[in-house]
Write a protein that holds these residues in place. Sequence first.
Motif, PDB file in Angstrom:
ATOM      1  N   ALA A  76       3.233  69.504  10.491  1.00  0.00           N
ATOM      2  CA  ALA A  76       3.569  69.488   8.890  1.00  0.00           C
ATOM      3  C   ALA A  76       4.629  68.690   8.590  1.00  0.00           C
ATOM      4  O   ALA A  76       4.745  68.294   7.384  1.00  0.00           O
ATOM      5  CB  ALA A  76       3.537  70.836   8.305  1.00  0.00           C
ATOM      6  N   ASP A  77       5.633  68.320   9.610  1.00  0.00           N
ATOM      7  CA  ASP A  77       6.598  67.684   9.039  1.00  0.00           C
ATOM      8  C   ASP A  77       6.703  66.331   9.674  1.00  0.00           C
ATOM      9  O   ASP A  77       6.971  66.338  11.117  1.00  0.00           O
ATOM     10  CB  ASP A  77       8.207  68.388   9.650  1.00  0.00           C
ATOM     11  N   PRO A  78       6.447  65.266   9.190  1.00  0.00           N
ATOM     12  CA  PRO A  78       6.352  63.822   9.981  1.00  0.00           C
ATOM     13  C   PRO A  78       7.406  63.450  10.705  1.00  0.00           C
ATOM     14  O   PRO A  78       7.319  62.572  11.433  1.00  0.00           O
ATOM     15  CB  PRO A  78       5.998  62.936   8.472  1.00  0.00           C
ATOM     16  N   LEU A  79       8.560  63.939  10.388  1.00  0.00           N
ATOM     17  CA  LEU A  79       9.700  63.740  11.351  1.00  0.00           C
ATOM     18  C   LEU A  79      10.272  64.977  12.014  1.00  0.00           C
ATOM     19  O   LEU A  79      11.445  64.710  12.372  1.00  0.00           O
ATOM     20  CB  LEU A  79      11.079  63.296  10.024  1.00  0.00           C
ATOM     21  N   GLY A  80       9.435  65.757  12.308  1.00  0.00           N
ATOM     22  CA  GLY A  80       9.779  66.896  13.116  1.00  0.00           C
ATOM     23  C   GLY A  80       9.633  66.550  14.343  1.00  0.00           C
ATOM     24  O   GLY A  80       9.413  65.447  15.123  1.00  0.00           O
ATOM     25  N   PRO A  81       9.701  67.701  15.334  1.00  0.00           N
ATOM     26  CA  PRO A  81       9.510  67.575  16.753  1.00  0.00           C
ATOM     27  C   PRO A  81       8.394  66.838  17.267  1.00  0.00           C
ATOM     28  O   PRO A  81       8.299  66.387  18.684  1.00  0.00           O
ATOM     29  CB  PRO A  81       9.687  69.141  17.455  1.00  0.00           C
ATOM     30  N   LYS A 332      16.659  58.767  12.915  1.00  0.00           N
ATOM     31  CA  LYS A 332      17.835  59.152  11.812  1.00  0.00           C
ATOM     32  C   LYS A 332      17.677  60.545  11.364  1.00  0.00           C
ATOM     33  O   LYS A 332      18.636  61.207  11.066  1.00  0.00           O
ATOM     34  CB  LYS A 332      17.391  58.216  10.451  1.00  0.00           C
ATOM     35  N   ALA A 333      16.485  61.074  11.475  1.00  0.00           N
ATOM     36  CA  ALA A 333      16.168  62.648  11.111  1.00  0.00           C
ATOM     37  C   ALA A 333      16.997  63.618  12.223  1.00  0.00           C
ATOM     38  O   ALA A 333      17.294  64.427  11.794  1.00  0.00           O
ATOM     39  CB  ALA A 333      14.695  63.082  11.433  1.00  0.00           C
ATOM     40  N   LYS A 337      20.228  66.040  11.821  1.00  0.00           N
ATOM     41  CA  LYS A 337      20.352  67.261  12.285  1.00  0.00           C
ATOM     42  C   LYS A 337      21.477  67.565  13.126  1.00  0.00           C
ATOM     43  O   LYS A 337      22.118  68.688  12.840  1.00  0.00           O
ATOM     44  CB  LYS A 337      18.905  67.744  12.897  1.00  0.00           C
ATOM     45  N   ALA A 338      21.772  66.762  14.092  1.00  0.00           N
ATOM     46  CA  ALA A 338      22.980  66.851  14.902  1.00  0.00           C
ATOM     47  C   ALA A 338      24.087  67.001  14.120  1.00  0.00           C
ATOM     48  O   ALA A 338      25.104  67.609  14.445  1.00  0.00           O
ATOM     49  CB  ALA A 338      22.749  65.599  15.881  1.00  0.00           C
ATOM     50  N   LYS A 339      24.249  66.240  12.816  1.00  0.00           N
ATOM     51  CA  LYS A 339      25.501  66.266  12.110  1.00  0.00           C
ATOM     52  C   LYS A 339      25.741  67.790  11.596  1.00  0.00           C
ATOM     53  O   LYS A 339      26.870  68.216  11.366  1.00  0.00           O
ATOM     54  CB  LYS A 339      25.437  65.322  10.874  1.00  0.00           C
TER      55      LYS A 339
END
Length: 418
Positions: A76-81, A332-333, A337-339
């Motif tokens: 559901a999240d296009p930039l997810g895992p 970039k996503a 998250k790392a930040k």
Amino acid sequence: MAEAAPSEIDIAVIGGGIVGICVAAHLAEAARSVTMIDRTGICEETSSGNAAALAFSDILPLAHKGMLASVPKWLADPLGPLSIPPGYLPKLAPWLYRFWRAGSPKKFEASLAAQASLMKLAESAWMGLMERSGTRPMLHEDGSLELYQGEAEFRASLAGWAARDRFGIDYRHLAWDEIAAYQPGLSDSFSAATFVPGWKTVSDPKEFGKAIWSYAESKGATFVRGDVGLVLPRGENTTVQLRQGRTLMARHVVIAAGAWSHLLARQLGEKIPLETERGYNTTLPSGAFDIKRQLIFSGHGFVITPLATGIRVGGAVELGGITRPPNFQRSKAMLAKAKRFLPGLKTEGGREWMGFRPSLPDSLPVIGRSRGHANIFYAFGHGHLGLTQSAATGSMIRDLVLARDPSIDLSPFSAQRF
């Protein structure tokens, strides 16, 4: 003008990534004449940008229960895992069906046992090869820290750790107040963690791979730059045709071309359901943060690794084949998250990268002979564990070429299992 006669060679290893490098090193150690063929160079493509982990405890097939339950949320999240470009879904559907079936209890247990046996061999094979090649100083033995946000995420991990218990894998669960001792500077969103002392990393995967190749060269291995377009058995030999026009005639051929390997296997009449996990990362300058060991954010599908050459933030899976252009929004996503997870992280000056991980539905590689061609061997499909399992794969291909019995049962890794 007469066509030039084919060059005759003993063993052609197709693919200059870490698996092919380890195959070449083991065969060269056995005093065999090895010619490596790659279109770009030694350790220049996918093996150059991985997360640098020797993940010997990572024995769970991807289709384990916890992951399958998370798939709908991730998609559901296009930039997810986990991401699948909509236009690629019809082509991917047969692979996804096989992946779903690999999660059945019987298949899961078989894959788990096979992966555990391969990992046990992988650790001993790597320690031996590093000692012989003088690359042991490039090894970091700091363990890994897997981090969980909330009790539910931690509880979801427990079945996987219980499975590892059966194979004697050492780990320690940490409460929230113990985490800072293993990695200072994390956000307070992590309520638990697991420390795995046997997890190892290398100082930089590209430099490490090139160092192993230098050792193979010292034993007589040679390199030919070229893009292999055709593999054609001819009696006891095999013609290897390069797109640049050169022809080689090899007594033995090892196909270790990563995500492109199944295209060559198809020329031999074998349809192997290999797909591509496109992985993304950003490598930040070395001073971006003081990372003590590899950090694993399993709920978000990425890791942060301290390298000699920088801080690498990457992972995730995009099942999108080998021809679609990269989507660096995924890099970039993960960096964003790392930040959040490391508030002091300096995110400027990074290098973005995308590589192709060759993945099979049951998470096991293909290691063994081609069907019907006794002198053609397969060594591919390691997914995100290519670096980890490459030395073991190299040792077993060596044994097959030399007509020895391999160290472990190779039937779970046969191309014919499909």
